[in-house]
Motif scaffolding. Structure first.
Motif, short mmCIF file in Angstrom:
data_model
loop_
_atom_site.label_atom_id
_atom_site.label_comp_id
_atom_site.label_asym_id
_atom_site.label_seq_id
_atom_site.Cartn_x
_atom_site.Cartn_y
_atom_site.Cartn_z
N ASP A 266 0.86 -1.17 0.00
CA ASP A 266 0.00 0.00 0.00
C ASP A 266 0.90 1.23 0.00
O ASP A 266 1.70 1.40 0.92
CB ASP A 266 -0.91 -0.03 1.23
N GLU A 268 1.90 5.25 0.02
CA GLU A 268 1.46 6.53 0.58
C GLU A 268 2.30 7.65 -0.03
O GLU A 268 3.52 7.53 0.04
CB GLU A 268 1.60 6.48 2.11
N GLY A 270 0.55 7.65 -2.86
CA GLY A 270 0.00 6.83 -3.94
C GLY A 270 -0.43 7.59 -5.17
O GLY A 270 -1.39 7.22 -5.82
N ASP B 266 -0.96 -1.52 -6.91
CA ASP B 266 -2.21 -2.05 -6.39
C ASP B 266 -2.20 -3.55 -6.62
O ASP B 266 -2.11 -3.99 -7.77
CB ASP B 266 -3.38 -1.37 -7.12
#
Lengths: 414, 414
Positions: A266, A268, A270, B266
């Motif tokens: 994930d 950040e 992003g 992702d």
């Protein structure tokens, strides 16, 4: 005595419709609408068949056949009805249905057992929330500190419980006394190739590997992705990427009995045009025994530190949930072996690389587990498949093992 | 003549409150509540000051000072009020406020210009939806096919437009005739270290780099992360990670004038215990001229193919938005140079590694741009900072350049 093949198949086909995906699998993460629907279906089928049904404070769902002696212990047969996201139809489901079918067969035959018999569907085996949640609650392994950072996140954990009408405090009251448990038997798909490679019908599980999961956070600095020179960036993606490649090499070279997975990252913040300031990496690793388990953990953390350092990043590691390696009961392994022999199906012994509820039960009562073959070894995927004859073999070995346990139980009581 | 330093500062401080983050920056992605509030604030301040205000069908917001001759063209001064997620206070905002301040100063001084003067806040400069959306619509560069796969996703694009009361078809009617545009001037923070390193106050931009963004999808196979042997996995994370590391090496070695960024990944399905079946990787790269731009694109795609192949994966590339390299008007560069000299501030010439609305305007009218220094070179981050004296210098150079353009405009008309 044999299970009712047609009834088992009808039940399997009906259950496979619940949460069915277009790819041919099922999507039934714990406490999702499809999961709750599958559990309601199990309850309705059990009650229609005239079995008692009970739901404990961890949400475990059970069809129950009580014996005449109310003080007798319970022989648990079971597995789980939840799935991973976009998973397969067999994982867990075939175990619950086989257990249920054993109860129905014994009821049909009018056999009186010296212990209660229970077909149990454990909550959250797959780890949407915590992993093995229902079986850890039932056995008393679950501790309140395990729930501070459940692997699916604290928020999802609490909203999931609420969805199912459960509470965090209530979970602990699902614990049963070890003396009330005569044993635990589980049928599950292998999720690997070993049975097929050995041309075996049944795998008798000797032990279950330990599983540890954690979030590794690589921390760099957000910068403009155009104007910041390449060599001045503190790019968190570099540490996460380098670790992902190096962890695989490490395990393949130094830990041939273990596996590691980077299941998600994930980023950040992003955005296309911002150098990533942070990457949360979802790491899971498995090892067959305590010593290797600890050595692997230390080695992976050292590797993550080294890769973070190489790119000027800092690292945080947050451990989310751990299941210790679990040897299974030798006597139950022998009971399964004799059951397979009496049914003329070929059985071999092997360790399980997947976690299972049996590892929780093994801590408090004699627990055993058998595998049936997975075509192509696939699981946690819509491609998961087991030949129907193998499903029937599994349920029949389970039935025979349960009946064989009556003899060993009575010989202990005498 | 000088701008009103106090008024500019009051406006800057008021605007910085809108969407302010605890880290000291602002979070104003296009059409977010904070972005819409910033635009409403700009309108209110403009109308309070007695300026006309207009909003076009691309959502561009403008304070307008009309001249006596309604047929005269417009000199545009501007930038943007949107920010990247968790961005800084200066990027874009200081350009809109400087433009607005120039109008207020000229109004205060009672100067009659031979052209209309407009301080414009362009929609979606930062690429939350498409990038340079407002300036591409105004200049007619925007094509309907650009909006099929906007970089923020089609769904977000449509819901964003709806949020602002705009429509996709309407965007194209924001196009203005090139003959109506006398020119475009923009002040912006440098977002790099070059002005500081050269001890310069003003950077006169010679050209703006081309920017291309795409999603690379590495496709493997979902498998159980415990039971699938390491060497039998088709793990999409490996291709994505290897590409991330190799792309950086490639650019640093073979494309020293270019930059590349992997801003996000992702994972599908994104669970701890499933081998990743797919990774969508958000890639952006920038190059100073057409030839290098194309060569870099081909090289990055070949690298992605090679890394996918190495791990048994397949690859898909989806290009999302491209801005061609844009040389800026030499005459406007000269006007800025003379303005800086007359104000006794040190100016140097440099290329811009960030995309800016000026690159859209450069396609249809004389366009120019100046930079003011960024402390530490940081931007797209809460750490973004510019000394107040430098902000005042930028606004004064913009004012002086606009006034100097009156003379060149009149000399052309004669």
């Amino acid at each position: 005595m044999r299970i009712n093949d047609d009834r088992l198949k009808n039940n399997f086909e009906a259950l496979s419709q619940i949460g069915a995906t277009t790819e041919g699998g099922v999507h039934r993460p714990t406490f999702s609408p499809a999961h709750l629907e599958a559990r309601a279906w199990f309850r309705e089928r059990s009650e229609s068949a005239g079995l008692d049904f009970q739901i404990d404070n961890a949400g475990n769902h059970s069809a129950v056949m009580l014996c005449a002696n109310s003080d007798a212990p319970t022989l648990l047969l079971g597995s789980h009805l939840d799935s991973v996201p976009n998973g397969g139809r067999f994982d867990g489901a075939i175990g619950v249905l086989s257990a249920f079918e054993v109860l129905l067969t014994i009821k049909d035959e009018g056999i009186k057992l010296p212990f209660h018999l229970e077909a149990i569907d454990f909550t959250d085996e797959e780890g949407t929330l915590h992993g093995l949640l229902g079986s850890e609650a039932l056995t008393g392994i679950l501790k309140s500190e395990d729930l501070i950072s459940p692997r699916g996140g604290r928020e999802q954990f609490l909203s999931g419980l609420a969805e199912a009408g459960l509470t965090e405090e209530g979970l602990f009251s699902a614990q049963r006394s070890p003396i009330s448990l005569a044993g635990y038997l589980e049928v599950h798909i292998e999720q690997g190739n070993r049975l097929t490679n050995a041309q075996a019908d049944i795998g008798i599980v000797t032990s279950i590997v330990g599983i540890n999961s954690c979030t590794l956070t690589f921390i760099g600095r957000a910068d403009h992705a155009g104007t910041t020179p390449m060599d001045e960036r503190l790019d968190a993606s570099l540490g996460a990427s380098a670790f992902t490649l190096a962890a695989r090499k490490l395990v393949m070279r130094d830990f041939p009995d273990c596996v590691v997975n980077v299941g998600a990252m994930d980023f950040e913040p992003g955005a296309f045009n911002i150098v990533p300031a942070g990457v949360d990496l979802s790491l899971e690793f498995r090892a067959p025994d305590d010593g290797t388990f600890e050595h692997l953990k230390i080695s992976l953390l050292a590797l993550a530190e080294a890769e973070a350092h190489r790119y000027g990043l800092s690292l945080k590691a947050k451990f989310l949930g751990k299941h210790e390696p679990a040897p299974l009961d030798p006597d139950i392994q022998e009971v399964f072996k004799q059951a397979a022999e009496s049914l003329d199906v070929k059985a071999i012994s092997l360790a399980s690389f997947a976690g299972h509820d049996a590892q929780s039960l093994a801590r408090v009562c004699p627990a055993g587990m058998i595998f049936i073959p997975s075509v192509g070894g696939s699981s946690h995927s819509p491609r998961e498949f087991t030949e129907w004859d193998d499903c029937v073999n599994g349920a029949n070995v389970l039935l025979q093992a349960a009946l064989n346990l009556v003899n060993s139980y009575l010989s202990i009581q005498d």
